[in-house]
Design an enzyme around this catalytic site. Structure first.
Site, PDB file in Angstrom:
ATOM      1  N   LYS A  14       0.805  -1.194   0.000  1.00 36.20           N
ATOM      2  CA  LYS A  14       0.000   0.000   0.000  1.00 36.20           C
ATOM      3  C   LYS A  14       0.855   1.268   0.000  1.00 36.20           C
ATOM      4  CE  LYS A  14      -3.084  -2.526   3.047  1.00 36.20           C
ATOM      5  NZ  LYS A  14      -3.448  -2.696   4.460  1.00 36.20           N
ATOM      6  N   GLY A  15       2.115   1.112   0.352  1.00 38.37           N
ATOM      7  CA  GLY A  15       2.965   2.266   0.657  1.00 38.37           C
ATOM      8  C   GLY A  15       3.106   3.292  -0.447  1.00 38.37           C
ATOM      9  N   LYS A  46      17.338   3.999   1.755  1.00 44.09           N
ATOM     10  CA  LYS A  46      18.232   3.948   2.925  1.00 44.09           C
ATOM     11  C   LYS A  46      19.439   3.103   2.542  1.00 44.09           C
ATOM     12  CE  LYS A  46      14.564   3.350   6.292  1.00 44.09           C
ATOM     13  NZ  LYS A  46      14.110   2.447   7.356  1.00 44.09           N
ATOM     14  N   ARG A  55      -0.362   6.458   7.343  1.00 42.32           N
ATOM     15  CA  ARG A  55      -0.207   6.520   5.878  1.00 42.32           C
ATOM     16  C   ARG A  55      -0.735   7.832   5.309  1.00 42.32           C
ATOM     17  NH1 ARG A  55       1.296   1.434   4.018  1.00 42.32           N
ATOM     18  NH2 ARG A  55       0.400  -0.369   5.070  1.00 42.32           N
ATOM     19  N   GLU A  65       7.641   2.424  -6.070  1.00 47.57           N
ATOM     20  CA  GLU A  65       7.760   1.841  -4.730  1.00 47.57           C
ATOM     21  C   GLU A  65       8.022   2.958  -3.720  1.00 47.57           C
ATOM     22  OE1 GLU A  65       7.157  -0.142  -2.544  1.00 47.57           O
ATOM     23  OE2 GLU A  65       8.607  -1.757  -2.291  1.00 47.57           O
ATOM     24  N   ASP A  66       7.605   2.742  -2.484  1.00 44.31           N
ATOM     25  CA  ASP A  66       7.767   3.778  -1.463  1.00 44.31           C
ATOM     26  C   ASP A  66       9.213   3.934  -0.997  1.00 44.31           C
ATOM     27  OD1 ASP A  66       7.835   1.312  -0.162  1.00 44.31           O
ATOM     28  OD2 ASP A  66       6.168   1.738   1.203  1.00 44.31           O
ATOM     29  N   ASP A  99      15.013  -0.384   1.282  1.00 47.90           N
ATOM     30  CA  ASP A  99      15.713  -0.511   2.563  1.00 47.90           C
ATOM     31  C   ASP A  99      16.809  -1.570   2.378  1.00 47.90           C
ATOM     32  OD1 ASP A  99      16.128  -0.257   5.336  1.00 47.90           O
ATOM     33  OD2 ASP A  99      14.543  -1.643   5.856  1.00 47.90           O
ATOM     34  N   PHE A 139      13.396   4.712  10.985  1.00 37.03           N
ATOM     35  CA  PHE A 139      12.095   4.180  10.551  1.00 37.03           C
ATOM     36  C   PHE A 139      11.150   5.359  10.335  1.00 37.03           C
ATOM     37  CE2 PHE A 139       7.900   2.355  10.889  1.00 37.03           C
ATOM     38  CZ  PHE A 139       8.029   1.253  10.058  1.00 37.03           C
ATOM     39  N   VAL A 140      10.695   5.521   9.111  1.00 38.82           N
ATOM     40  CA  VAL A 140       9.880   6.690   8.772  1.00 38.82           C
ATOM     41  C   VAL A 140       8.423   6.304   8.512  1.00 38.82           C
ATOM     42  CG1 VAL A 140      11.791   8.080   7.884  1.00 38.82           C
ATOM     43  CG2 VAL A 140      10.583   6.540   6.328  1.00 38.82           C
ATOM     44  N   ASP A 164       3.555   3.320   6.688  1.00 39.60           N
ATOM     45  CA  ASP A 164       2.804   3.076   7.925  1.00 39.60           C
ATOM     46  C   ASP A 164       3.677   2.618   9.089  1.00 39.60           C
ATOM     47  OD1 ASP A 164       3.384   0.427   6.857  1.00 39.60           O
ATOM     48  OD2 ASP A 164       1.955  -0.316   8.343  1.00 39.60           O
TER      49      ASP A 164
END
Ligand code: 5GP
Length: 179
Positions: free
Chosen positions: A47-48, A135, A169, A103-104, A107, A156-157, A163
């Site tokens: 969902k990001g 990141k 979100r 994509e959000d 990582d 962690f954002v 979320d």
């Protein structure tokens, strides 16, 4: 006065204005790679990426087509286990199309390398990846991301699609949770 207590524990990392400016730049950069008659098919990862996709396509002054895929990395909380499972597949095939994965955040890179592998196997004409955040210090696999919005440190954002326990979100900015 609106009740904004739900935002009390947040420290803003990227403001809505900063995000808007960068996403507009990215949209122009990506759209500029294809002729006006070429197809451009954006595959957003739920969902990001939902807000990133919405802002990205609204800043593209051309025809685009969209599709959605959902994956989940096993494990809740702030660390992923590295195992990726497809939860929702695309509606349409990719053969011969110019595909952009939207994509959000990248990582460890495990999710994106899995996605790129399965989408490449569907014979797109071209495949590129646009990621709002990266990141790099956390990377476990060497994954190619052609378009990166912002490079951030290992924090962690949340917000702008991202979320924590399915919450946050809908924040228009990106923040870290301060405790
Ligand atoms: P990777 O497979 O690259 O380790 O992780 C990708 C996924 O982990 C992202 O699509 C996102 O769902 C989640 N993730 C990684 N870092 C963060 C973060 O800082 N905040 C949030 N909310 N999710 C993250």
């Amino acid at each position: 006065m609106p009740d904004r207590r739900w935002e009390n524990d947040l420290t803003v990392l990227l403001t809505a204005d900063q995000i808007r400016a960068r996403v507009t730049e990215m949209a122009r950069e990506i759209a500029g790679l294809y002729g006006p008659e070429e197809d451009l098919h954006l595959v957003a990862i739920l969902k990001g990426a939902f807000l990133f996709l919405g802002d990205l396509v609204r800043a593209m002054d051309r025809h685009v087509t969209l599709d959605f895929m959902a994956v989940s990395s096993y494990g809740k909380g702030t660390r992923s286990s590295g195992e990726v499972r497809m939860v929702k597949d695309l509606d349409a095939g990719l053969e011969g199309r110019n595909v952009i994965i939207v994509e959000d955040i990248v990582d460890t890179g495990l999710t994106l390398s899995y996605l790129q592998e399965i989408l490449r196997a569907r014979s797109p004409k071209s495949l590129r990846t646009a990621c709002l955040l990266s990141k790099p210090s956390r990377r476990q696999v060497d994954v190619k991301v052609e378009h990166i919005g912002f490079t951030i440190e290992d924090r962690f954002v949340v917000g702008y699609g991202l979320d924590y326990g399915e919450r946050y979100r809908n924040l228009p900015y990106i923040a870290v949770i301060t405790d």
